[in-house]
Motif scaffolding. Structure first.
Motif, PDB file in Angstrom:
ATOM      1  N   ARG A  37      45.696  57.092 -11.648  1.00 44.45           N
ATOM      2  CA  ARG A  37      45.176  55.619 -11.825  1.00 44.45           C
ATOM      3  C   ARG A  37      46.407  54.785 -11.704  1.00 44.45           C
ATOM      4  NH1 ARG A  37      43.942  51.236 -14.884  1.00 44.45           N
ATOM      5  NH2 ARG A  37      41.810  50.837 -14.995  1.00 44.45           N
ATOM      6  N   THR A  41      47.304  51.598  -9.314  1.00 44.92           N
ATOM      7  CA  THR A  41      47.766  50.324 -10.037  1.00 44.92           C
ATOM      8  C   THR A  41      49.092  49.705  -9.633  1.00 44.92           C
ATOM      9  OG1 THR A  41      48.296  50.947 -12.071  1.00 44.92           O
ATOM     10  CG2 THR A  41      46.055  50.390 -12.177  1.00 44.92           C
ATOM     11  N   VAL A  44      48.446  48.278  -6.401  1.00 44.15           N
ATOM     12  CA  VAL A  44      47.506  46.881  -6.860  1.00 44.15           C
ATOM     13  C   VAL A  44      48.674  46.010  -7.204  1.00 44.15           C
ATOM     14  CG1 VAL A  44      46.156  45.759  -8.289  1.00 44.15           C
ATOM     15  CG2 VAL A  44      45.526  47.663  -7.242  1.00 44.15           C
ATOM     16  N   LYS A  48      49.410  42.443  -5.304  1.00 47.70           N
ATOM     17  CA  LYS A  48      49.578  41.199  -6.023  1.00 47.70           C
ATOM     18  C   LYS A  48      50.802  40.352  -5.862  1.00 47.70           C
ATOM     19  CE  LYS A  48      45.749  41.798  -9.405  1.00 47.70           C
ATOM     20  NZ  LYS A  48      45.503  42.045 -11.033  1.00 47.70           N
ATOM     21  N   PRO A  55      49.163  38.687 -12.294  1.00 46.27           N
ATOM     22  CA  PRO A  55      49.084  40.124 -12.785  1.00 46.27           C
ATOM     23  C   PRO A  55      47.810  40.382 -13.420  1.00 46.27           C
ATOM     24  CG  PRO A  55      51.152  39.177 -13.403  1.00 46.27           C
ATOM     25  CD  PRO A  55      50.290  37.935 -13.043  1.00 46.27           C
ATOM     26  N   ALA A  56      47.153  39.670 -14.173  1.00 46.36           N
ATOM     27  CA  ALA A  56      45.776  39.887 -15.000  1.00 46.36           C
ATOM     28  C   ALA A  56      44.518  39.283 -13.986  1.00 46.36           C
ATOM     29  CB  ALA A  56      46.127  39.269 -16.370  1.00 46.36           C
ATOM     30  N   ASP A  57      43.447  39.834 -14.220  1.00 49.55           N
ATOM     31  CA  ASP A  57      42.437  39.380 -13.892  1.00 49.55           C
ATOM     32  C   ASP A  57      41.350  39.431 -14.825  1.00 49.55           C
ATOM     33  OD1 ASP A  57      39.918  38.900 -12.484  1.00 49.55           O
ATOM     34  OD2 ASP A  57      40.369  39.802 -10.839  1.00 49.55           O
ATOM     35  N   ARG A  60      37.664  40.562 -14.152  1.00 53.23           N
ATOM     36  CA  ARG A  60      37.895  41.736 -13.559  1.00 53.23           C
ATOM     37  C   ARG A  60      37.741  42.688 -14.716  1.00 53.23           C
ATOM     38  NH1 ARG A  60      36.463  46.652 -11.173  1.00 53.23           N
ATOM     39  NH2 ARG A  60      38.116  48.138 -11.043  1.00 53.23           N
ATOM     40  N   GLU A  61      38.357  42.428 -15.621  1.00 51.85           N
ATOM     41  CA  GLU A  61      38.414  43.221 -16.956  1.00 51.85           C
ATOM     42  C   GLU A  61      37.155  43.226 -17.705  1.00 51.85           C
ATOM     43  OE1 GLU A  61      42.016  42.461 -19.490  1.00 51.85           O
ATOM     44  OE2 GLU A  61      43.112  42.148 -17.815  1.00 51.85           O
ATOM     45  N   GLN A  64      34.926  45.592 -16.035  1.00 58.06           N
ATOM     46  CA  GLN A  64      35.352  47.067 -16.397  1.00 58.06           C
ATOM     47  C   GLN A  64      34.869  47.522 -17.862  1.00 58.06           C
ATOM     48  OE1 GLN A  64      39.355  45.987 -14.709  1.00 58.06           O
ATOM     49  NE2 GLN A  64      39.525  48.219 -14.414  1.00 58.06           N
ATOM     50  N   ILE A  90      45.309  48.743 -19.709  1.00 57.21           N
ATOM     51  CA  ILE A  90      45.306  47.848 -18.870  1.00 57.21           C
ATOM     52  C   ILE A  90      46.596  46.883 -19.151  1.00 57.21           C
ATOM     53  CG2 ILE A  90      44.301  45.540 -18.407  1.00 57.21           C
ATOM     54  CD1 ILE A  90      41.459  46.956 -18.139  1.00 57.21           C
ATOM     55  N   VAL A  93      49.632  48.390 -17.499  1.00 60.05           N
ATOM     56  CA  VAL A  93      49.471  48.014 -16.135  1.00 60.05           C
ATOM     57  C   VAL A  93      49.834  46.536 -15.858  1.00 60.05           C
ATOM     58  CG1 VAL A  93      47.722  47.499 -14.130  1.00 60.05           C
ATOM     59  CG2 VAL A  93      47.513  49.471 -15.461  1.00 60.05           C
ATOM     60  N   ILE A  94      49.277  45.543 -16.718  1.00 63.61           N
ATOM     61  CA  ILE A  94      49.692  44.120 -16.634  1.00 63.61           C
ATOM     62  C   ILE A  94      51.342  43.872 -16.822  1.00 63.61           C
ATOM     63  CG2 ILE A  94      49.733  41.937 -17.547  1.00 63.61           C
ATOM     64  CD1 ILE A  94      46.639  42.405 -18.133  1.00 63.61           C
ATOM     65  N   HIS A  97      52.615  45.115 -13.541  1.00 65.23           N
ATOM     66  CA  HIS A  97      52.699  44.235 -12.335  1.00 65.23           C
ATOM     67  C   HIS A  97      53.700  43.194 -12.595  1.00 65.23           C
ATOM     68  CE1 HIS A  97      49.142  46.145 -11.156  1.00 65.23           C
ATOM     69  NE2 HIS A  97      48.184  45.276 -11.744  1.00 65.23           N
TER      70      HIS A  97
HETATM   71  O1  LIG Z   1      42.022  45.219 -10.439  1.00 66.35           O
HETATM   72  C1  LIG Z   1      43.239  44.622 -10.817  1.00 66.35           C
HETATM   73  O2  LIG Z   1      43.396  43.292 -10.380  1.00 66.35           O
HETATM   74  C2  LIG Z   1      44.260  45.133 -11.538  1.00 66.35           C
HETATM   75  O3  LIG Z   1      45.139  44.673 -11.500  1.00 66.35           O
HETATM   76  C3  LIG Z   1      44.010  46.425 -12.096  1.00 66.35           C
HETATM   77  C4  LIG Z   1      43.645  46.283 -13.521  1.00 66.35           C
HETATM   78  C5  LIG Z   1      43.248  47.866 -14.260  1.00 66.35           C
HETATM   79  O4  LIG Z   1      44.428  48.287 -14.693  1.00 66.35           O
HETATM   80  O5  LIG Z   1      42.144  48.200 -13.988  1.00 66.35           O
HETATM   81  C6  LIG Z   1      44.829  45.635 -14.389  1.00 66.35           C
HETATM   82  C7  LIG Z   1      44.900  44.476 -14.478  1.00 66.35           C
HETATM   83  C8  LIG Z   1      44.151  43.217 -14.321  1.00 66.35           C
HETATM   84  O6  LIG Z   1      43.660  42.335 -15.262  1.00 66.35           O
HETATM   85  C9  LIG Z   1      42.434  44.052 -14.179  1.00 66.35           C
HETATM   86  C10 LIG Z   1      42.545  45.148 -13.908  1.00 66.35           C
END
Ligand SMILES: O=C(O)C(=O)C[C@]1(C(=O)O)C=C[C@@H](O)C=C1
Length: 105
Positions: A37, A41, A44, A48, A55-57, A60-61, A64, A90, A93-94, A97
């Motif tokens: 995973r 990312t 990704v 980005k 970095p954050a969406d 989308r979160e 999920q 997440i 991940v952020i 990013h």
């Molecule tokens: O899908 C994205 O845009 C990602 O950056 C991946 C991810 C994730 O880890 O699933 C991480 C940060 C975002 O806020 C949303 C989802």
């Protein structure tokens, strides 16, 4: 890595030894899945950064989390725990990013 026989007291019930062996296998699978995973990312994060996307969406979160809570419920896993677990991943991940966007990777 599983417990070596020398670390397992002789009076440990066989069922406990068997269950711990399953737990060790599952933990190994989790680590491998998480590594896969994070490989996705990281890609990704680079995309980005190239496209000047944040970095954050949060939208989308939200999707999920709703999906994972549903899957958890179906699988007999506490959805609250599933949500906390996803949020924990997440957040990391952020952070990655942000490092990529600031030229750190
Ligand atoms: O899908 C994205 O845009 C990602 O950056 C991946 C991810 C994730 O880890 O699933 C991480 C940060 C975002 O806020 C949303 C989802």
């Amino acid at each position: 890595m599983s417990d070596s026989p020398s670390e397992t007291p002789v009076d440990t019930p066989a069922e406990l030894v068997r269950l711990r062996s399953s737990i060790d296998n599952i933990d190994a699978a989790l680590v491998h899945l998480l590594a896969e995973r994070f490989k996705c990312t990281q890609q990704v994060g680079r995309l980005k950064a190239e496209h000047n996307l944040p970095p954050a969406d949060p939208a989308r979160e939200e999707r999920q989390i709703a999906r994972l809570r549903m899957l958890a419920d179906e699988a007999g896993l506490d959805p609250v725990f599933a949500e906390k677990f996803l949020n924990f991943i997440i957040a990391e991940v952020i952070h990655h990013h942000e490092q990529i966007a600031s030229g750190g990777e």
